[in-house]
Design a protein around this motif. Sequence first.
Motif, PDB file in Angstrom:
ATOM      1  N   GLU A  78      50.011  32.061  30.715  1.00  0.00           N
ATOM      2  CA  GLU A  78      49.286  31.866  29.510  1.00  0.00           C
ATOM      3  C   GLU A  78      49.499  32.908  28.452  1.00  0.00           C
ATOM      4  O   GLU A  78      48.641  32.765  27.378  1.00  0.00           O
ATOM      5  N   GLY A  79      51.273  32.796  28.534  1.00  0.00           N
ATOM      6  CA  GLY A  79      51.195  33.478  26.903  1.00  0.00           C
ATOM      7  C   GLY A  79      51.267  35.909  27.417  1.00  0.00           C
ATOM      8  O   GLY A  79      51.810  36.269  26.427  1.00  0.00           O
ATOM      9  N   GLN A  80      50.620  35.562  28.502  1.00  0.00           N
ATOM     10  CA  GLN A  80      50.417  37.190  29.016  1.00  0.00           C
ATOM     11  C   GLN A  80      50.656  37.777  29.906  1.00  0.00           C
ATOM     12  O   GLN A  80      50.956  37.289  30.622  1.00  0.00           O
ATOM     13  N   SER A  81      51.421  38.615  29.460  1.00  0.00           N
ATOM     14  CA  SER A  81      52.292  38.754  30.092  1.00  0.00           C
ATOM     15  C   SER A  81      50.629  40.071  31.312  1.00  0.00           C
ATOM     16  O   SER A  81      50.906  40.768  30.869  1.00  0.00           O
ATOM     17  N   GLU A  82      51.360  39.853  32.752  1.00  0.00           N
ATOM     18  CA  GLU A  82      50.882  41.108  33.512  1.00  0.00           C
ATOM     19  C   GLU A  82      51.797  41.439  34.119  1.00  0.00           C
ATOM     20  O   GLU A  82      50.654  42.277  35.493  1.00  0.00           O
ATOM     21  N   THR A  83      52.829  41.901  33.798  1.00  0.00           N
ATOM     22  CA  THR A  83      53.718  43.020  35.101  1.00  0.00           C
ATOM     23  C   THR A  83      54.394  43.355  33.785  1.00  0.00           C
ATOM     24  O   THR A  83      54.833  43.468  32.722  1.00  0.00           O
ATOM     25  N   PRO A  84      54.569  44.621  34.802  1.00  0.00           N
ATOM     26  CA  PRO A  84      54.683  46.279  33.718  1.00  0.00           C
ATOM     27  C   PRO A  84      56.385  46.306  32.740  1.00  0.00           C
ATOM     28  O   PRO A  84      57.188  45.308  33.665  1.00  0.00           O
ATOM     29  N   GLU A  85      55.946  46.760  31.369  1.00  0.00           N
ATOM     30  CA  GLU A  85      56.835  46.818  30.424  1.00  0.00           C
ATOM     31  C   GLU A  85      58.045  44.952  30.851  1.00  0.00           C
ATOM     32  O   GLU A  85      59.184  45.168  30.167  1.00  0.00           O
ATOM     33  N   VAL A  86      57.339  44.319  30.743  1.00  0.00           N
ATOM     34  CA  VAL A  86      57.726  42.902  31.166  1.00  0.00           C
ATOM     35  C   VAL A  86      56.982  41.746  29.578  1.00  0.00           C
ATOM     36  O   VAL A  86      55.188  42.340  29.551  1.00  0.00           O
ATOM     37  N   PRO A  87      57.663  41.702  28.297  1.00  0.00           N
ATOM     38  CA  PRO A  87      56.272  41.200  27.607  1.00  0.00           C
ATOM     39  C   PRO A  87      55.932  40.478  27.836  1.00  0.00           C
ATOM     40  O   PRO A  87      56.073  39.078  28.144  1.00  0.00           O
ATOM     41  N   SER A  88      54.576  39.599  26.580  1.00  0.00           N
ATOM     42  CA  SER A  88      53.930  39.204  26.628  1.00  0.00           C
ATOM     43  C   SER A  88      54.460  37.639  25.958  1.00  0.00           C
ATOM     44  O   SER A  88      55.314  38.542  25.200  1.00  0.00           O
ATOM     45  N   LEU A  89      55.124  36.644  26.158  1.00  0.00           N
ATOM     46  CA  LEU A  89      55.686  35.846  25.602  1.00  0.00           C
ATOM     47  C   LEU A  89      54.906  34.497  24.013  1.00  0.00           C
ATOM     48  O   LEU A  89      54.821  34.076  23.154  1.00  0.00           O
ATOM     49  N   GLY A  90      53.157  34.852  24.829  1.00  0.00           N
ATOM     50  CA  GLY A  90      52.942  33.794  23.658  1.00  0.00           C
ATOM     51  C   GLY A  90      52.734  33.622  22.522  1.00  0.00           C
ATOM     52  O   GLY A  90      53.156  34.605  21.966  1.00  0.00           O
ATOM     53  N   ALA A  91      53.133  32.781  22.407  1.00  0.00           N
ATOM     54  CA  ALA A  91      52.370  32.552  20.168  1.00  0.00           C
ATOM     55  C   ALA A  91      54.157  33.226  19.816  1.00  0.00           C
ATOM     56  O   ALA A  91      54.348  33.538  18.451  1.00  0.00           O
TER      57      ALA A  91
END
Lengths: 192, 423
Positions: A40-53
């Motif tokens: 859903e565009g939101q990363s829950e993984t440490p140091e892995v970026p959210s990509l949404g929008a």
Amino acid sequence: MGRVGGSCAIAAMLAAGALFPASAAPPERLEPCLACHGTEGQSETPEVPSLGAQRSPYTLIQLFMFREGLRVAEPMTALAKEFSDQDLQSTADFIATLPPPSPPADPGEAARMEQGRALAEQHRCNVCHRADFSGQDSVPRLADQREDYLLKTLREYKSGARHAYDATMAEVLQPVGDAQIVELAYYLAHTR
Amino acid sequence: MTSILSRSRTLLFAVAGLLAAPWAVPAQQAPTAQPAPAAQPQTPPPWAQGRPDTEGAAKLAPVVPPPIAAAADKLPVSQLKVPKNFNIEVYAGGMANARSLRIGEKGTVFVSTRLLDKIYAVVDKDGKREVKTLVSGLYRPNGIALHDGTLYIAELNKVSKIDNVEARLDNPPKPILIYDDLPSDEPHGWKFLTVGPDNKLYFNVGAPCNVCVPSSAHAQIRRINLDGSGAEVVARGTRQIVGMDWHPVLKQLYFTENQRDWLSEDLPQDKLNRLTHPGQDNFGFPYCGGGNVPDPQFGWGHSCDEFTKPIALLGPHSAPLGMRFYTGNMFPREYHNAIFIARHGSWNKTTKIGGDIVVAKLNADGTVKSIEPFITGFLVNNNYIGRPVDIELMKDGSILISDDWNGAVYRVTYGSPRVSMRR
């Protein structure tokens, strides 16, 4: 800088192996990506970026750099290896349609937020990345990005550990110290 | 048409201003560079001076070229405007981030990149041009030069060479390192490289910042022998240089110089410089911008008169990059020994300027007589459809122009198109 994501990265590699070469529509092909970066565009993984929008021209550049080995961060190099130019473009375009990450529940300490805002204005982050930090063209969205990823990235740009596409961030960070980087990451992660 | 004319007038005015009263700052431009003492609490600190806070200013951002070259049918060549009886055509495309141009004795066109890791070679076989990647794995390999069959390559922090390169295009060896006593800063770390009449390599070491007091290793032009020995600083106080060439008669080094960002929309102007006293000339960075504006942060205690003046002003933030003296026989006589200058185009300016090739015609003593537009049309409705970087002269007298936005090289000829196509 190479190891991120732990088990999700391994799952992504395995899934990628099963999928490539893929003729499927972008969402299916991107399943391994979203396993780490969040569906859903939101990363829950440490140091892995959210990509949404995220801005498509920015993502295209990053995917290209992974494919060409110009930016090194496994498992991205391996994942992007088989992408054609068209694959890179359609992936970047699809990622831009994911919903933006949500602001954290914690609104941020008022004093730190004010300090961060002043720093962001002083170094003109708000000019290129725009006042709401939604980015523009090849300048990435920063608003509500993971704080750990922002901190890591700013430090890597400052030290030269991450080779950026161009020298803009190295130039902007030239007069910025680590204490200020910490505050900028905090502010951007909490901005809403 | 209006914009071309007005731009032409602006440039002519700039040159005329230099000739008439060389170092006078036009009165209406001066106040921007006058900061109030920092002690007054309501005075913005130096970083905030000129800080944009309007809606329009919020769109200012560096213009970053795509990493993938434009398709052949998307190249904007038909939209570029050339003077009467000149023609422009695509020479070769598919070279993402095409930057510096050099031509070998056998006609191979070498094309560098700044953001990628490659140098391309374009070979003409009976009018069909083949593009190959000559070298990969380089870092910011913007600077290339050819001398006696050897290709010299200036990366971010080293200079290397490939001997006898045109005989080895299909199987080029790894470049041999000749010099690496260089800082590794990313800002303005990319280089322009040229060989002087003294058979030495000349290149810039840029300022590692927008504006700062540089170390003794930065903001300068150095020269080294062809084997990398004998390094010397020949010019100081240069912020960033991405174009140099040698006056064909006077044998002096001319170069474009890009000035600081964020001072104002209209100041300082980027410069055309001439090195007349190697080892002694200081061009003013960071104390004086554009040859006539004391820096509001670093200019205190200095006068612009301490520094070597530019020979022409090329417009604020216009980013003049590649420049070449025209010594060919194809173009009309008025272009003989004139300088073609590629203005990459501004980003730090609400209404963009540049995105063109201008021609500087010189007096016999090497000073600038006039500057006027030569090729325009890269800038359309305040957006770039291409960005010119470097210019190189072909043996037949036509010129090549690189475009790092589209990853292409164009060729400009004079005379009937049919004749020029046959050349």
